[in-house]
Scaffold this active site. Structure first.
Site, short mmCIF file in Angstrom:
data_model
loop_
_atom_site.label_atom_id
_atom_site.label_comp_id
_atom_site.label_asym_id
_atom_site.label_seq_id
_atom_site.Cartn_x
_atom_site.Cartn_y
_atom_site.Cartn_z
N TYR A 179 0.87 -1.18 0.00
CA TYR A 179 0.00 0.00 0.00
C TYR A 179 0.91 1.23 0.00
CZ TYR A 179 -3.90 2.96 1.79
OH TYR A 179 -4.86 3.92 1.98
N LYS A 184 -1.30 -1.20 -4.18
CA LYS A 184 -2.37 -0.21 -4.04
C LYS A 184 -1.65 1.12 -4.08
CE LYS A 184 -5.53 1.63 -0.54
NZ LYS A 184 -5.74 2.83 -1.31
C1 LIG Z 1 -6.22 9.18 1.55
C2 LIG Z 1 -7.54 8.52 1.30
O1 LIG Z 1 -8.37 8.51 2.15
N1 LIG Z 1 -7.72 7.97 0.10
C3 LIG Z 1 -8.92 7.29 -0.28
C4 LIG Z 1 -9.47 7.90 -1.53
O2 LIG Z 1 -10.61 7.19 -1.92
C5 LIG Z 1 -9.84 9.36 -1.23
O3 LIG Z 1 -10.85 9.40 -0.25
C6 LIG Z 1 -10.36 10.04 -2.47
O4 LIG Z 1 -9.39 9.98 -3.47
C7 LIG Z 1 -10.76 11.46 -2.17
O5 LIG Z 1 -9.65 12.25 -1.89
C8 LIG Z 1 -8.63 5.81 -0.51
O6 LIG Z 1 -7.55 5.63 -1.39
C9 LIG Z 1 -8.31 5.24 0.86
C10 LIG Z 1 -8.22 3.82 0.87
O7 LIG Z 1 -8.22 3.13 -0.11
C11 LIG Z 1 -8.12 3.20 2.19
O8 LIG Z 1 -9.05 3.33 2.95
O9 LIG Z 1 -7.10 2.63 2.50
#
Ligand SMILES: CC(=O)N[C@@H]([C@@H](O)[C@H](O)[C@H](O)CO)[C@@H](O)CC(=O)C(=O)O
Length: 230
Positions: free
Chosen positions: A143, A173
């Site tokens: 990740y 990821k």
């Molecule tokens: C930093 C963060 O929270 N990133 C989100 C994104 O979905 C993010 O909410 C989105 O790009 C909006 O900024 C996801 O990549 C998080 C994720 O996959 C996880 O919960 O590990």
């Protein structure tokens, strides 16, 4: 040995960890959450205890219970349940990896330790390798989220020769906006059939053009799952 396993692809929902008003985990709604994702969103892969799930703010015991509840409630409904087991302590991370294997999760993911940080690729790989070895039958995902870990080792550099060190490595990821790095990861590892899961929802279309095989995100919708299945 679980290999070869069905490739993780398409949309993967980064699940929140439901809480009660008192700050306890609200296990009672996880079953409904599974049904919501499958029936309302058309999403059958989940990523548990990650950033969205606030895994690093939970105790090890809470992380174990949350993982177990998702696996139990997702049985025969979800395709793959990936558990994020990253931690600052190698032993905690290994414990969580082993636990994920015991409860029948489909894979584990690990971030770089972010306080005393690995400053070279080899140090980071050695940490990841030790965690992966605690669950030798589970697919392993790195990740990459440098904005939060502060570990800026390029993913493309990390992937170079990774299977020699981590035989269970199945993919990445990628939660960074450096699309050059992402594109090079994809380009230089085509023959390996890794999963390239993109994690910045705002840039997903660009990442798909560059060869992302799926996405892990907090914004899930049926439209996105349709897009990713085409
Ligand atoms: C930093 C963060 O929270 N990133 C989100 C994104 O979905 C993010 O909410 C989105 O790009 C909006 O900024 C996801 O990549 C998080 C994720 O996959 C996880 O919960 O590990």
């Amino acid at each position: 040995m679980a290999f070869p396993k069905k490739k993780l692809q398409g949309l993967v929902a980064a699940t929140i960890t439901p809480m009660t008003e008192n700050g306890e985990i609200n296990f009672s709604v996880i079953g409904q959450y599974v049904d919501y994702l499958v029936k309302e969103q058309g999403v059958k892969n989940i990523f548990v205890n990650g950033t969205t799930g606030e895994g690093l703010s939970l105790s090890v015991s809470e992380r174990r219970q949350v993982a177990e509840e998702w696996v139990t409630k997702g049985k025969d409904k979800l395709d793959q349940v990936i558990i994020h087991v990253g931690a600052l302590s190698l032993k905690e991370s290994q414990e969580l990896a082993q636990h994920a294997a015991e409860i029948g999760a489909d894979g584990i993911a690990v971030i770089a330790p972010f306080f005393l940080k690995p400053w070279t690729k080899d140090i980071l790989i050695n940490f990841l390798k030790e965690v992966a070895a605690a669950a030798p039958a589970l697919p392993f995902y790195y990740y990459h989220i440098p904005a939060l870990t502060g570990v800026k080792i390029r993913a493309e550099e990390l992937l170079d020769g990774i299977l020699d060190k981590i035989p269970t490595f199945q993919g990445l990821k990628f939660s960074d906006t450096d699309l050059l790095d992402f594109g090079q990861c994809v380009d230089q590892n085509r023959q390996q059939q890794f999963a390239f899961l993109f994690g910045v929802d705002e840039q997903l279309l660009s990442a798909l053009v560059m060869g992302a095989t799926g996405a892990v995100g907090s914004f899930v919708s049926r439209d996105l799952s349709t897009l990713l299945s085409n």
